[in-house]
Scaffold this motif. Structure first.
Motif, PDB file in Angstrom:
ATOM      1  N   SER A 157       0.804  -1.227   0.000  1.00 50.12           N
ATOM      2  CA  SER A 157       0.000   0.000   0.000  1.00 50.12           C
ATOM      3  C   SER A 157       0.835   1.273   0.000  1.00 50.12           C
ATOM      4  N   LEU A 158       2.130   1.161   0.327  1.00 52.71           N
ATOM      5  CA  LEU A 158       2.932   2.374   0.497  1.00 52.71           C
ATOM      6  C   LEU A 158       4.201   2.384  -0.353  1.00 52.71           C
ATOM      7  N   LEU A 159       5.113   1.455  -0.107  1.00 51.40           N
ATOM      8  CA  LEU A 159       6.373   1.469  -0.852  1.00 51.40           C
ATOM      9  C   LEU A 159       6.176   1.151  -2.333  1.00 51.40           C
ATOM     10  N   GLY A 160       5.315   0.174  -2.623  1.00 54.26           N
ATOM     11  CA  GLY A 160       5.063  -0.168  -4.023  1.00 54.26           C
ATOM     12  C   GLY A 160       4.584   1.018  -4.837  1.00 54.26           C
ATOM     13  N   PRO A 161       3.507   1.703  -4.394  1.00 54.25           N
ATOM     14  CA  PRO A 161       3.083   2.908  -5.116  1.00 54.25           C
ATOM     15  C   PRO A 161       4.157   3.991  -5.159  1.00 54.25           C
ATOM     16  N   ALA A 162       4.932   4.147  -4.085  1.00 49.82           N
ATOM     17  CA  ALA A 162       5.988   5.165  -4.070  1.00 49.82           C
ATOM     18  C   ALA A 162       7.033   4.883  -5.148  1.00 49.82           C
ATOM     19  N   ILE A 163       7.406   3.618  -5.285  1.00 46.02           N
ATOM     20  CA  ILE A 163       8.387   3.246  -6.312  1.00 46.02           C
ATOM     21  C   ILE A 163       7.811   3.468  -7.711  1.00 46.02           C
ATOM     22  N   GLU A 164       6.548   3.098  -7.912  1.00 39.58           N
ATOM     23  CA  GLU A 164       5.912   3.275  -9.220  1.00 39.58           C
ATOM     24  C   GLU A 164       5.846   4.744  -9.603  1.00 39.58           C
ATOM     25  N   ILE A 165       5.446   5.586  -8.657  1.00 36.29           N
ATOM     26  CA  ILE A 165       5.358   7.023  -8.940  1.00 36.29           C
ATOM     27  C   ILE A 165       6.744   7.596  -9.230  1.00 36.29           C
ATOM     28  N   SER A 166       7.743   7.158  -8.453  1.00 35.78           N
ATOM     29  CA  SER A 166       9.109   7.673  -8.621  1.00 35.78           C
ATOM     30  C   SER A 166       9.709   7.284  -9.964  1.00 35.78           C
ATOM     31  N   SER A 167       9.241   6.169 -10.535  1.00 38.79           N
ATOM     32  CA  SER A 167       9.803   5.711 -11.812  1.00 38.79           C
ATOM     33  C   SER A 167       9.469   6.665 -12.954  1.00 38.79           C
ATOM     34  N   HIS A 168       8.502   7.539 -12.749  1.00 36.78           N
ATOM     35  CA  HIS A 168       8.119   8.506 -13.789  1.00 36.78           C
ATOM     36  C   HIS A 168       8.747   9.881 -13.548  1.00 36.78           C
ATOM     37  N   GLY A 169       9.572  10.012 -12.518  1.00 36.03           N
ATOM     38  CA  GLY A 169      10.173  11.298 -12.192  1.00 36.03           C
ATOM     39  C   GLY A 169      11.568  11.457 -12.765  1.00 36.03           C
ATOM     40  N   ALA A 170      12.181  12.612 -12.491  1.00 39.23           N
ATOM     41  CA  ALA A 170      13.512  12.910 -13.017  1.00 39.23           C
ATOM     42  C   ALA A 170      14.614  12.240 -12.199  1.00 39.23           C
ATOM     43  N   LEU A 171      14.353  11.991 -10.922  1.00 39.14           N
ATOM     44  CA  LEU A 171      15.352  11.376 -10.049  1.00 39.14           C
ATOM     45  C   LEU A 171      15.356   9.866 -10.242  1.00 39.14           C
ATOM     46  N   PRO A 172      16.434   9.182  -9.821  1.00 44.53           N
ATOM     47  CA  PRO A 172      16.419   7.718  -9.868  1.00 44.53           C
ATOM     48  C   PRO A 172      15.214   7.179  -9.104  1.00 44.53           C
ATOM     49  N   ALA A 173      14.605   6.103  -9.614  1.00 45.02           N
ATOM     50  CA  ALA A 173      13.357   5.599  -9.045  1.00 45.02           C
ATOM     51  C   ALA A 173      13.501   5.180  -7.592  1.00 45.02           C
ATOM     52  N   TRP A 174      14.720   4.835  -7.186  1.00 44.73           N
ATOM     53  CA  TRP A 174      14.918   4.373  -5.806  1.00 44.73           C
ATOM     54  C   TRP A 174      15.093   5.527  -4.823  1.00 44.73           C
ATOM     55  N   PHE A 175      15.400   6.730  -5.321  1.00 50.36           N
ATOM     56  CA  PHE A 175      15.802   7.808  -4.415  1.00 50.36           C
ATOM     57  C   PHE A 175      14.676   8.292  -3.502  1.00 50.36           C
ATOM     58  N   PRO A 176      13.506   8.735  -4.036  1.00 49.44           N
ATOM     59  CA  PRO A 176      12.449   9.204  -3.123  1.00 49.44           C
ATOM     60  C   PRO A 176      11.994   8.143  -2.125  1.00 49.44           C
ATOM     61  N   PRO A 177      11.777   6.864  -2.542  1.00 50.28           N
ATOM     62  CA  PRO A 177      11.369   5.868  -1.552  1.00 50.28           C
ATOM     63  C   PRO A 177      12.429   5.629  -0.479  1.00 50.28           C
ATOM     64  N   ALA A 178      13.692   5.627  -0.877  1.00 56.04           N
ATOM     65  CA  ALA A 178      14.752   5.388   0.105  1.00 56.04           C
ATOM     66  C   ALA A 178      14.840   6.527   1.120  1.00 56.04           C
ATOM     67  N   VAL A 179      14.772   7.761   0.624  1.00 54.78           N
ATOM     68  CA  VAL A 179      14.847   8.924   1.516  1.00 54.78           C
ATOM     69  C   VAL A 179      13.641   8.952   2.454  1.00 54.78           C
ATOM     70  N   GLY A 180      12.450   8.775   1.894  1.00 52.37           N
ATOM     71  CA  GLY A 180      11.248   8.803   2.720  1.00 52.37           C
ATOM     72  C   GLY A 180      11.223   7.692   3.745  1.00 52.37           C
ATOM     73  N   PHE A 181      11.611   6.486   3.338  1.00 50.10           N
ATOM     74  CA  PHE A 181      11.602   5.336   4.239  1.00 50.10           C
ATOM     75  C   PHE A 181      12.517   5.564   5.432  1.00 50.10           C
ATOM     76  N   LEU A 182      13.755   5.998   5.170  1.00 50.77           N
ATOM     77  CA  LEU A 182      14.701   6.235   6.259  1.00 50.77           C
ATOM     78  C   LEU A 182      14.259   7.409   7.135  1.00 50.77           C
ATOM     79  N   ALA A 183      13.672   8.423   6.522  1.00 51.87           N
ATOM     80  CA  ALA A 183      13.185   9.565   7.300  1.00 51.87           C
ATOM     81  C   ALA A 183      12.049   9.146   8.230  1.00 51.87           C
ATOM     82  N   GLY A 184      11.158   8.282   7.759  1.00 54.46           N
ATOM     83  CA  GLY A 184      10.071   7.804   8.611  1.00 54.46           C
ATOM     84  C   GLY A 184      10.585   7.071   9.828  1.00 54.46           C
ATOM     85  N   GLY A 185      11.563   6.192   9.630  1.00 53.91           N
ATOM     86  CA  GLY A 185      12.155   5.491  10.762  1.00 53.91           C
ATOM     87  C   GLY A 185      12.863   6.437  11.708  1.00 53.91           C
ATOM     88  N   ALA A 186      13.565   7.432  11.155  1.00 56.34           N
ATOM     89  CA  ALA A 186      14.306   8.374  11.987  1.00 56.34           C
ATOM     90  C   ALA A 186      13.380   9.216  12.857  1.00 56.34           C
TER      91      ALA A 186
END
Length: 270
Positions: free
Chosen positions: A61-90
């Motif tokens: 419900s969360l990471l999958g859609p985040a990766i899919e949305i990021s794949s259409h952006g200018a940044l590498p597809a892994w970057f927004p999910p990785a940053v958001g995921f680590l920020a949530g834990g922090a």
């Protein structure tokens, strides 16, 4: 009915979903009117189930859609999910260290966070409130994410997430209210504290939806942030609590069942 709900503003949808998850928590807490105690094995099984639901929801419900949305952006597809995921834990780690709270089944001497004179009931509610913030946020950003129009961020998928969170909130209400009742607290007071921790969910849901509606480019970060926060709760709180009394096999099996339940909900409805 589904068409009418889909036509509502995403923030209002998130509010209704957050109220639903709170209501299910309150129904669980109402068990104190039927019984005074709950067995430790049952409690550990319910905690394991909740952890499984949260783990599955974090990806489907969360990471999958985040990766899919990021794949259409200018940044590498892994970057927004990785940053958001680590920020949530922090952020959850910081809240964990800054807010006095007590995990279920622990003696009051093992309360975490700054030293305090808070009573056991308040410390327990603080712990579950910390747990419920990412759940409400996850529901909110899921509904707000519908504005992106990607298949994995649909209204149906958001509803599936809300149902899954609601299902695992039922044992959470029991897990807070029943121990307080067993310690001699009155029925009404035990119920009050049991449902109180979930009141943060409608608020967090509205905040999450509003954030991504106002700033759509933040959606993949917000989705993965909620996922990181939920994973932190599962690993730091739910699994250790479920296994503390030695019911490791039971907690593992119920975690698997909870994971499968949420996976089926998301795939079938989303």
């Amino acid at each position: 009915m589904y068409e009418n709900f889909s036509s509502l503003n995403p923030i209002f949808q998130a509010l209704l979903a957050g109220l639903f998850t709170w209501f299910v928590t309150a129904v669980g807490a109402a068990s104190v009117f039927l019984s005074r105690r709950v067995s430790r094995r049952l409690l550990d099984g319910m905690l394991g189930f909740s952890g499984g639901v949260m783990l599955a929801a974090s990806y489907w419900s969360l990471l999958g859609p985040a990766i899919e949305i990021s794949s259409h952006g200018a940044l590498p597809a892994w970057f927004p999910p990785a940053v958001g995921f680590l920020a949530g834990g922090a952020v959850l780690w910081l809240l964990d260290k800054s807010l006095p709270h007590l995990h279920l089944g622990f003696p009051v001497e093992e309360a975490e966070g700054p030293k305090t004179t808070w009573r056991r009931s308040i410390l327990l509610v603080s712990a579950i409130t910390l747990h419920n913030i990412p759940e409400g946020l996850a529901v909110g950003v899921a509904f707000g994410g519908v504005i992106e129009g990607v298949p994995s961020a649909s209204t149906a998928a958001a509803i599936a997430l809300a149902i899954g969170i609601g299902i695992q909130n039922f044992p959470e209400g029991i897990a807070v209210a029943m121990p307080l009742r067993a310690e001699g607290m009155g029925q009404l007071k035990s119920f009050w504290f049991g449902q109180l921790s979930a009141l943060v969910e409608p608020i967090a849901a509205m905040a999450g939806a509003a954030l991504v509606v106002v700033a759509a480019p933040l959606l993949p970060y917000a989705l993965s942030f909620a996922a990181g926060a939920m994973i932190y709760v599962v690993v730091e709180e739910l699994i250790p609590e479920a296994e503390r009394a030695g019911n490791v096999d039971l907690a593992t099996v119920t975690l698997m069942i909870g994971f499968t339940t949420m996976m089926i909900l998301d795939v079938a409805l989303g």
